[in-house]
Write an enzyme that holds these catalytic residues in place. Structure first.
Site, PDB file in Angstrom:
ATOM      1  N   ASN A  58      -7.421   4.089  39.573  1.00 58.01           N
ATOM      2  CA  ASN A  58      -7.314   3.349  40.835  1.00 58.01           C
ATOM      3  C   ASN A  58      -6.914   1.896  40.601  1.00 58.01           C
ATOM      4  OD1 ASN A  58      -8.256   5.714  41.889  1.00 58.01           O
ATOM      5  ND2 ASN A  58     -10.051   4.871  42.907  1.00 58.01           N
TER       6      ASN A  58
ATOM      7  N   THR B 199      25.753 -17.264  76.410  1.00 55.73           N
ATOM      8  CA  THR B 199      24.532 -16.690  76.973  1.00 55.73           C
ATOM      9  C   THR B 199      24.974 -15.522  77.853  1.00 55.73           C
ATOM     10  OG1 THR B 199      24.537 -18.071  78.977  1.00 55.73           O
ATOM     11  CG2 THR B 199      23.396 -18.955  77.048  1.00 55.73           C
ATOM     12  N   HIS B 200      24.158 -14.464  77.888  1.00 54.94           N
ATOM     13  CA  HIS B 200      24.496 -13.257  78.661  1.00 54.94           C
ATOM     14  C   HIS B 200      25.867 -12.691  78.265  1.00 54.94           C
ATOM     15  CE1 HIS B 200      21.169 -14.114  81.464  1.00 54.94           C
ATOM     16  NE2 HIS B 200      21.563 -15.375  81.393  1.00 54.94           N
TER      17      HIS B 200
ATOM     18  N   SER C  17      41.244   2.418  58.989  1.00 54.08           N
ATOM     19  CA  SER C  17      41.086   3.642  59.776  1.00 54.08           C
ATOM     20  C   SER C  17      42.019   4.712  59.221  1.00 54.08           C
ATOM     21  CB  SER C  17      41.441   3.354  61.241  1.00 54.08           C
ATOM     22  OG  SER C  17      41.698   4.553  61.931  1.00 54.08           O
TER      23      SER C  17
ATOM     24  N   ASN D 263      38.169  -3.227  59.484  1.00 57.18           N
ATOM     25  CA  ASN D 263      36.812  -3.115  60.006  1.00 57.18           C
ATOM     26  C   ASN D 263      35.804  -3.913  59.173  1.00 57.18           C
ATOM     27  OD1 ASN D 263      37.748  -1.253  61.945  1.00 57.18           O
ATOM     28  ND2 ASN D 263      37.588   0.410  60.444  1.00 57.18           N
TER      29      ASN D 263
ATOM     30  N   TYR E 179     -10.373   4.426  47.804  1.00 47.67           N
ATOM     31  CA  TYR E 179      -9.047   4.970  47.518  1.00 47.67           C
ATOM     32  C   TYR E 179      -8.871   6.325  48.193  1.00 47.67           C
ATOM     33  CZ  TYR E 179      -5.053   7.051  45.307  1.00 47.67           C
ATOM     34  OH  TYR E 179      -3.839   7.665  45.121  1.00 47.67           O
TER      35      TYR E 179
ATOM     36  N   GLN F  74      -0.389   7.147  48.076  1.00 45.63           N
ATOM     37  CA  GLN F  74       0.729   7.491  47.192  1.00 45.63           C
ATOM     38  C   GLN F  74       2.064   7.445  47.919  1.00 45.63           C
ATOM     39  OE1 GLN F  74       0.261  10.971  44.663  1.00 45.63           O
ATOM     40  NE2 GLN F  74       2.361  11.593  45.099  1.00 45.63           N
TER      41      GLN F  74
END
Length: 435
Positions: free
Chosen positions: A109, A154-155, A277, A285, A317, A322
């Site tokens: 442990n 913004t937005h 592509s 990309n 424990y 694990q």
């Protein structure tokens, strides 16, 4: 070959299920288990539980194992349950009784927990160093591009004039805040649990302060019960820290995906950094930033996953712990990869100049038109209505000339102040003070 074996064979299916991916994932812990075993052997000799000759033998064997790990030749064969049993077997095969004594006053442990604590402590230091390097890159870009204006949004609508200097410095400053989370995770990982045994200490006169010093821990986890409670707590704290940084980096990546699009075209990646592509030959990309975004979003789920695995467990424990290795270790490595690719890509990011000269951005200067009327004595509410009506009626002519003066604005980024924060973080953050 199992440290706990008492001569009773374990069913093969049960063994396969309970061992899980430990042999594979324990590779991350190997050098830290060696480090802890070196401290353990030194301490056992210092209190007379093994002889100095036996200590020297163990130190020699552990040094050999450390060299194998460093060279990449160390393996955990199928016959072994985990890295800990492989290391003890190596020492026993080589030195006989000395190898059998290494586990004196130690439980699996606290042995496993100590290796995990050392691993996570070391990891937070690695991650913090890379995050600070990324802060430096962002501040250099902010310095270079402080005069390059861009629309602020913004937005998802163009709102007011901003600048690339303001944008880059914003992310630098937020990563400094995120380092505070990593500092907290480092503090939790920097506790030595060795000597807590199975959670209740030992009747041997072991010296836990000595092992704390030997392994470079800043603190000793004093209570044996409390030391065992670090299992799960340290992993969860590290996960929260990574999730915090990941949230910042995901936002940065999303911005860059947008800014790289043809519609905005604020930034450009070198062609070699993009993918194409299969049917559209014009495509370039920004996959690198899309994958950063996706992986950072996944990292933000780590704390929840760890909480679900450990949240209803009492002290002591439990084998449930694990699976934390499966949940956390590989995402931790992915996080370092993310930092590495950003450190590689961001310095080569190209900025498009003179963006605000385009007529489509005329509207973002409307606030400057209002400010001009205010300076002429018109009250704000009246100025707002006048400019709004001019925009609606097609009479609006943008007042493009403006100058901000307050700290943290377009023309006064406050880079010196942010750099002072960098100096202070470097000076006070324990996670950046690698031993």
């Amino acid at each position: 070959m199992k440290i706990w074996e008492k001569g009773i064979a374990v069913d093969k299916k049960i063994e396969q299920f309970t061992v899980g991916r430990d042999r594979e994932l324990d590779g991350y812990l190997a050098r830290f288990d060696v480090q802890a075993s070196q401290a353990q052997a030194t301490m056992l000799a210092s209190v007379g539980l093994i002889s100095e000759e036996e200590n020297q033998q163990l130190q020699q064997g552990l040094k050999e194992l450390a060299a194998q790990i460093e060279a990449g030749t160390f393996t955990i064969d199928e016959g072994f349950e985990d890295v800990h049993s492989k290391i003890e077997f190596y020492l026993t095969e080589k030195f006989g009784d000395a190898g059998k004594k290494i586990h004196t006053a130690r439980s699996r442990n606290d042995q496993v927990l100590t290796a995990i604590q050392l691993f996570l402590k070391d990891y937070t230091e690695q991650a913090a160093a890379q995050i600070m390097a990324l802060v430096e890159v962002l501040l250099q870009k902010a310095e270079t591009h402080q005069a390059d204006l861009m629309p602020g949004y913004t937005h998802f609508q163009a709102a007011m004039p901003s600048s690339f200097g303001l944008w880059f410095s914003a992310y630098a400053e937020h990563l400094l805040l995120d380092l505070a989370l990593l500092d907290a995770a480092h503090t939790v990982a920097d506790q030595n649990p060795l000597g807590s045994g199975a959670g209740f200490g030992s009747s041997f006169p072991i010296d836990r302060q000595l092992t704390t010093q030997q392994m470079g821990f800043g603190n000793l986890a004093v209570s044996s019960v409390g030391a065992q409670m670090l299992r799960g707590k340290t992993e969860k704290t590290v996960a929260f820290a990574l999730a915090g940084v990941a949230a910042t980096l995901s936002k940065l990546a999303y911005d860059l995906v947008l800014y790289n699009s043809q519609d905005l075209a604020f930034v450009e990646l070198p062609a070699a950094f993009t993918t194409g592509s299969s049917i559209m030959p014009h495509k370039k990309n920004p996959d690198v930033f899309e994958l950063v975004r996706a992986r950072c979003n996944a990292l933000q789920g780590l704390p929840t996953t760890i909480m679900l695995a450990t949240n209803n467990l009492p002290s002591g424990y439990h084998r449930d712990f694990q699976i934390l290795k499966e949940i956390l270790f590989e995402p931790m490595m992915q996080f370092l990869d993310i930092l590495g690719i950003l450190l590689f890509a961001l310095p080569q990011l190209k900025i498009k100049p003179d963006l605000l000269n385009q007529a489509k951005y005329d509207g973002i200067f409307s606030v400057e038109n209002i400010n001009q009327l205010i300076q002429a004595g018109v009250p704000f509410r009246e100025a707002y209505v006048q400019v709004g009506q001019a925009v609606d009626q097609g009479r609006y002519v943008p007042h493009r000339e403006f100058q901000t003066t307050h700290l943290g604005s377009v023309h006064n980024l406050g880079l010196a102040e942010i750099n002072n924060k960098v100096v202070m973080v470097r000076k006070t953050s324990r996670v950046l003070q690698r031993q």
